[in-house]
Scaffold this motif. Structure first.
Motif, short mmCIF file in Angstrom:
data_model
loop_
_atom_site.label_atom_id
_atom_site.label_comp_id
_atom_site.label_asym_id
_atom_site.label_seq_id
_atom_site.Cartn_x
_atom_site.Cartn_y
_atom_site.Cartn_z
N PHE A 447 0.84 -1.20 0.00
CA PHE A 447 0.00 0.00 0.00
C PHE A 447 0.87 1.24 0.00
CE2 PHE A 447 -2.45 3.22 2.50
CZ PHE A 447 -3.38 3.50 1.52
N ASP A 448 0.50 2.18 -0.90
CA ASP A 448 1.16 3.49 -0.96
C ASP A 448 0.06 4.52 -1.02
OD1 ASP A 448 2.73 5.67 -1.31
OD2 ASP A 448 3.32 5.22 -3.38
N GLY A 449 -0.19 5.20 0.10
CA GLY A 449 -1.30 6.15 0.14
C GLY A 449 -0.85 7.51 0.59
N ASN A 450 -1.14 8.54 -0.23
CA ASN A 450 -0.73 9.90 0.11
C ASN A 450 -1.74 10.88 -0.43
OD1 ASN A 450 0.68 12.14 0.96
ND2 ASN A 450 2.10 12.12 -0.78
N ILE A 451 -2.88 10.99 0.21
CA ILE A 451 -3.92 11.92 -0.21
C ILE A 451 -4.38 12.74 0.97
CG2 ILE A 451 -4.71 10.36 -2.04
CD1 ILE A 451 -7.11 9.71 -0.25
N LEU A 456 -12.14 14.80 1.23
CA LEU A 456 -13.11 13.79 0.81
C LEU A 456 -14.37 13.90 1.66
CD1 LEU A 456 -10.78 10.67 0.44
CD2 LEU A 456 -11.50 12.28 -1.32
N ASN A 457 -15.50 13.91 0.98
CA ASN A 457 -16.75 13.82 1.72
C ASN A 457 -17.08 12.36 1.98
OD1 ASN A 457 -17.93 12.72 -0.56
ND2 ASN A 457 -18.83 14.67 -1.23
N PRO A 550 -13.21 13.00 -8.62
CA PRO A 550 -13.03 14.43 -8.33
C PRO A 550 -13.32 14.72 -6.86
CG PRO A 550 -15.13 14.07 -9.40
CD PRO A 550 -14.45 12.73 -9.36
N TYR A 551 -12.69 15.78 -6.38
CA TYR A 551 -12.97 16.20 -5.02
C TYR A 551 -14.32 16.88 -4.90
CZ TYR A 551 -8.25 15.12 -3.44
OH TYR A 551 -7.10 14.47 -3.10
N SER A 552 -14.86 17.31 -6.05
CA SER A 552 -16.16 17.97 -6.03
C SER A 552 -17.22 16.97 -5.57
CB SER A 552 -16.52 18.49 -7.42
OG SER A 552 -17.83 18.98 -7.46
#
Length: 559
Positions: A447-451, A456-457, A550-552
């Motif tokens: 796992f590589d997670g970088n957000i 995020l809703n 999308p972040y929208s």
């Protein structure tokens, strides 16, 4: 020279002598005197005859000289129409010497079509009619034909010979029309809308109508006597004129281009024209009638029409190509919609099946696991109540059963909805999922997670979690591997999820809608948020699933 009365008395003397009476011997001297007188008269008569003969010879010589030097061609022919005498002009006309013509039949020079009229002319010389004339055509040895007028008269003591005078009227024949006829023709041509020209065989203007003069920009009086190709030089047209003149065959042309010399403002003009030879009775070409009608506007209109037609054809071809492209796009769209409908129906069926399967599983879990543990816990508690004692062992057993129930209920709760998402965020919830999969199936997940999870809703978190969960479930079912990789990447206005394995892969083209419901489910979830879904796979090449969300928070309305 003696006078007429003396000549007459001399001519009558022989007659008078026949009537002389006999002379007596006594009158011999008188007779001798009379004979001397008679001898003198005879000598005078002989002198007069010699002078008359000399005069006749001189007159004959003058006549022959005048005959031979006369510019008028003269011939003397006998009753067999054989030439007996020809002067120099006649010999020159027939392209021979006078001696060569002696013995030739004059009629052989007359063309066959005019033989009858020539013989009729000679036969008409009878009675008081001393001469006759006829227009005819003679042919020379080189086949050249000459228009002539023949004047015939009887001559000789017997009147059986003919004197023939020949007048060359070839040049006169070229000017066919009389002034009156020219005026009538001029008036007639002015009533014609077409441009009409009459030319001689050297292409000199004889007559033009008003329409032609107007087009050329000159008065009608300007043209007569001028050469057509001096005014309007054109080698091609001149060759045509010569061919028509020499062959005697008319030629017609349509939309023939022509440029007026010195009038560049006119540009190229176009004409329908006909060149017709004018022939004499003998068939010889005496002139040319040149008639023209301008077709410049028609040609230009035809060119414009051709251009418009070509443009319309291009537009039709272009529009047809566009329509074909649109039809292809519509066909593809209909095919996509049909496929989408099939996938939607398959997805709906799959969702129903999954929902029912999940209900059965939850029901089975509650019955088999939670129910059994709760039953066992109830039995332990009932035993302790009946005996009125609960030892340490019984209490520990009850606690253990209670913990197992709690764990199973929590697992069920996570499967139904991971509550950790709302508390710990996406990355932590995924790590918990990876651990459970490792514990339950042995699947190792890199796992590589970088957000930025704060952007995020809840709906986006759940979508990302479910897509990742479904992709890993497919790896467990079909990839036949024990390793996978998940990578989260943060972009400016969206984030990406990549789930990959190095397993068996599959042929995407051969995958039916019913068997791709897991993929369809993922894609449908992503499309709900206006995201992008991409899948790369192949038999023996592993599988890569890439998702962009999308972040929208605006959702796409499902159909």
């Amino acid at each position: 020279m003696t006078d007429k009365k003396t000549v007459q008395s001399l001519n009558e003397t022989p007659e008078k002598r026949r009537n002389i009476p006999s002379i007596s011997p006594s009158s011999t001297s008188d007779l001798e005197t009379e004979l001397r007188v008679y001898q003198a008269e005879l000598e005078m008569q002989n002198e007069m005859l010699r002078e008359t003969e000399d005069h006749l010879e001189e007159s004959n010589a003058v006549y022959h000289q005048l005959f031979n030097l006369s510019p008028m061609p003269y011939f003397v022919i006998d009753s067999n129409l054989t030439i007996t005498i020809a002067n120099n002009a006649g010999a020159e006309l027939l392209d021979k010497t006078p001696s060569e013509l002696i013995g030739e039949r004059f009629s052989r020079f007359i063309v066959p079509d005019f033989q009858d009229s020539f013989h009729h002319c000679l036969a008409g010389l009878s009675g008081k009619k001393l001469r006759n004339l006829v227009d005819t055509v003679i042919t020379l040895d080189d086949k050249k034909q000459i228009n002539v007028e023949i004047i015939a008269a009887r001559t000789g003591a017997t009147g059986l010979n003919y004197l023939i005078a020949v007048i060359d009227i070839t040049e006169r024949r070229q000017n066919v029309f009389t002034l009156r006829e020219l005026k009538l023709l001029d008036n007639a041509l002015d009533c014609v809308n077409a441009q009409v020209v009459y030319l001689d065989t050297n292409f000199n203007f004889i007559l033009v109508n008003t329409a032609y003069a107007k087009v050329c920009g000159y008065p009608k009086e300007f043209f007569p006597g001028k050469n057509h190709f001096v005014l309007y030089p054109d080698d091609e047209n001149e060759a045509i004129f010569r061919r028509v003149r020499d062959s005697g065959v008319a030629e017609t042309y349509s939309d023939k281009p022509f440029e007026f010399p010195g009038h560049s403002e006119h540009g190229v003009t176009y004409w329908d024209w006909t060149l017709t030879p004018v022939k004499s009775f003998s068939g010889a070409v005496e002139g040319l009638v040149f008639s023209l009608t301008e077709t410049t506007q028609r040609v230009k209109a035809a060119k414009v029409l051709q251009t418009v037609s070509e443009q319309l054809e291009d537009q039709v071809r272009s529009r047809t190509a566009e329509l074909e492209d649109v039809n292809q796009q519509l066909a593809l769209e209909m095919a996509r919609r049909t496929l989408a409908k099939d996938e939607l129906r398959a997805l709906s069926r799959r969702l129903v099946e999954l929902e029912e399967a999940e209900r059965r599983r939850i029901s089975q879990e509650l019955h088999d696991e939670v129910g059994q543990h709760l039953t066992l816990l109830k039995m332990i508690l009932d035993t302790g109540r009946r005996n009125n004692t609960m030892g340490k062992t019984a209490i520990e057993s009850a606690i253990e059963q209670t913990n197992q129930v709690i764990t199973q209920v929590r697992d069920l709760s996570l499967q139904l909805h991971p509550a950790m998402l709302d508390v710990l965020g996406l990355s932590s919830t995924l790590k918990a999922l990876f651990q459970r999969l490792k514990d339950s199936s042995g699947l190792m997940i890199a796992f590589d997670g970088n957000i930025d999870d704060t952007r995020l809703n809840p709906d986006l978190r759940l979508c990302a979690y479910r897509v990742t969960q479904e992709a890993l479930t497919n790896i467990l079912r079909y990839a036949d591997v024990n390793e996978a990789a998940v990578r989260l990447t943060d972009k400016k206005d969206h984030f990406c999820i990549a789930i990959s394995d190095k397993g068996k892969g599959f042929d995407w083209a051969k995958l039916t809608a019913g068997k791709s419901s897991g993929i369809s489910s993922m894609r449908e979830r992503i499309m709900t948020f206006n995201g992008r879904f991409r899948l790369e796979t192949g038999v023996g090449l592993g599988t890569l699933v890439e998702v962009e969300l999308p972040y929208s928070i605006d959702k796409k309305q499902s159909p």
